[in-house]
Motif scaffolding. Structure first.
Motif, mmCIF file in Angstrom:
data_model
loop_
_atom_site.group_PDB
_atom_site.id
_atom_site.type_symbol
_atom_site.label_atom_id
_atom_site.label_comp_id
_atom_site.label_asym_id
_atom_site.label_seq_id
_atom_site.Cartn_x
_atom_site.Cartn_y
_atom_site.Cartn_z
ATOM 1 N N ARG A 100 -37.430 13.359 37.012
ATOM 2 C CA ARG A 100 -36.083 13.778 36.598
ATOM 3 C C ARG A 100 -35.342 14.458 37.744
ATOM 4 N NH1 ARG A 100 -37.839 16.095 30.759
ATOM 5 N NH2 ARG A 100 -37.794 14.111 29.652
ATOM 6 N N VAL A 101 -36.054 15.300 38.494
ATOM 7 C CA VAL A 101 -35.440 15.994 39.634
ATOM 8 C C VAL A 101 -34.980 14.984 40.683
ATOM 9 C CG1 VAL A 101 -35.945 17.540 41.565
ATOM 10 C CG2 VAL A 101 -36.622 18.181 39.248
ATOM 11 N N ARG A 102 -35.840 13.979 40.991
ATOM 12 C CA ARG A 102 -35.444 12.953 41.975
ATOM 13 C C ARG A 102 -34.212 12.178 41.509
ATOM 14 N NH1 ARG A 102 -41.053 11.957 42.091
ATOM 15 N NH2 ARG A 102 -40.748 10.129 40.768
ATOM 16 N N GLN A 159 -31.884 13.205 39.474
ATOM 17 C CA GLN A 159 -30.714 14.083 39.527
ATOM 18 C C GLN A 159 -30.221 14.244 40.965
ATOM 19 O OE1 GLN A 159 -29.204 15.289 36.755
ATOM 20 N NE2 GLN A 159 -27.580 15.877 38.143
ATOM 21 N N GLU A 160 -31.130 14.331 41.941
ATOM 22 C CA GLU A 160 -30.731 14.442 43.348
ATOM 23 C C GLU A 160 -29.994 13.188 43.793
ATOM 24 O OE1 GLU A 160 -34.394 15.197 45.356
ATOM 25 O OE2 GLU A 160 -34.401 17.345 44.854
ATOM 26 N N ARG A 161 -30.515 12.008 43.383
ATOM 27 C CA ARG A 161 -29.815 10.759 43.742
ATOM 28 C C ARG A 161 -28.423 10.726 43.143
ATOM 29 N NH1 ARG A 161 -33.722 6.625 41.739
ATOM 30 N NH2 ARG A 161 -35.559 7.744 42.403
ATOM 31 N N ASP A 192 -26.543 13.288 42.269
ATOM 32 C CA ASP A 192 -25.694 14.267 42.962
ATOM 33 C C ASP A 192 -25.220 13.724 44.311
ATOM 34 O OD1 ASP A 192 -25.982 16.000 40.861
ATOM 35 O OD2 ASP A 192 -27.571 17.201 41.819
ATOM 36 N N ALA A 193 -26.098 13.032 45.046
ATOM 37 C CA ALA A 193 -25.709 12.463 46.341
ATOM 38 C C ALA A 193 -24.631 11.389 46.151
ATOM 39 C CB ALA A 193 -26.926 11.874 47.041
ATOM 40 N N GLU A 194 -24.785 10.559 45.120
ATOM 41 C CA GLU A 194 -23.770 9.528 44.863
ATOM 42 C C GLU A 194 -22.436 10.155 44.498
ATOM 43 O OE1 GLU A 194 -25.048 6.661 41.981
ATOM 44 O OE2 GLU A 194 -26.933 6.296 43.037
ATOM 45 N N GLU A 199 -21.343 13.077 45.445
ATOM 46 C CA GLU A 199 -20.784 13.674 46.660
ATOM 47 C C GLU A 199 -20.135 12.604 47.555
ATOM 48 O OE1 GLU A 199 -19.556 16.819 48.609
ATOM 49 O OE2 GLU A 199 -20.797 16.966 46.826
#
Length: 197
Positions: free
Chosen positions: A98-100, A102-104, A106-108, A110
């Motif tokens: 889930r963390v991975r 969410q990071e992907r 968030d990067a998209e 941004e």
């Protein structure tokens, strides 16, 4: 038919009656014929219902057997949840995934924000340039593209004279009226009048 004579050891001979060959008592009474005819009558009247019932029973059996088969592995996997270490390890894997994700995400988001900000900056600069051009008297920005210079033509095609093309339809032709070529096209439909009184 022959009469059989049986000799008894103590007495005079006795005439025994001949018994008919053994037959089914059901066949002799016609009960089998009645059962057979009633079975044919039932199949004749309710045959489609019987076939549909058999097919639906088969599908019901198939579905129930699949459901039972799917429940068996579920019972086997329930035993693995009884071990707390396995449960904890699996929950940690799920949390890390889930963390991975969410990071992907968030990067998209941004990158999309940066792209949108660049687009807005370019639009702002274009409008500023249009305003400057208008103030200097060069006119408003034209939405039409500037015509590009034609590509150089090879000499072999440049020497040929251009052919004058004839139009496909004459200028005086009107498809609703017809051409002006003569009386052959002067048909008009009859007037719509009522038949009278």
């Amino acid at each position: 038919m022959e009469d059989r004579v049986e000799v008894e050891p103590d007495g005079p001979p006795v005439a025994a009656q001949i018994r008919p060959p053994i037959r089914s008592t059901l066949a002799s009474t016609g009960i089998l014929d009645d059962i057979r005819s009633s079975a044919f009558l039932v199949v004749e009247n309710y045959g489609w219902y019987i076939i549909l019932g058999i097919i639906s029973a088969y599908f019901l059996y198939d579905r129930l057997s699949r459901a039972a088969a799917s429940r068996a592995p579920a019972a086997a996997t329930s035993s693995q949840y009884s071990d707390p270490d396995l449960v904890l390890a699996q929950q940690e894997k799920i949390a890390a995934a889930r963390v991975r994700m969410q990071e992907r995400l968030d990067a998209e988001v941004e990158r999309e924000k940066q792209r949108q900000a660049e687009k807005e900056q370019k639009e702002y600069e274009r409008k500023q340039q249009e305003w400057k051009n208008l103030q200097e008297g060069r006119g408003y920005y034209s939405k039409m593209k500037k015509p590009e210079e034609p590509a150089p033509v090879p000499e072999s095609t440049a020497e040929k004279p251009a052919k004058k093309k004839e139009p496909l339809v004459k200028r005086d032709f009107n498809p609703m009226i017809g051409g002006s070529s003569g009386p052959s096209c002067s048909w008009r439909p009859a007037a719509r009048r009522s038949g009278g009184g």
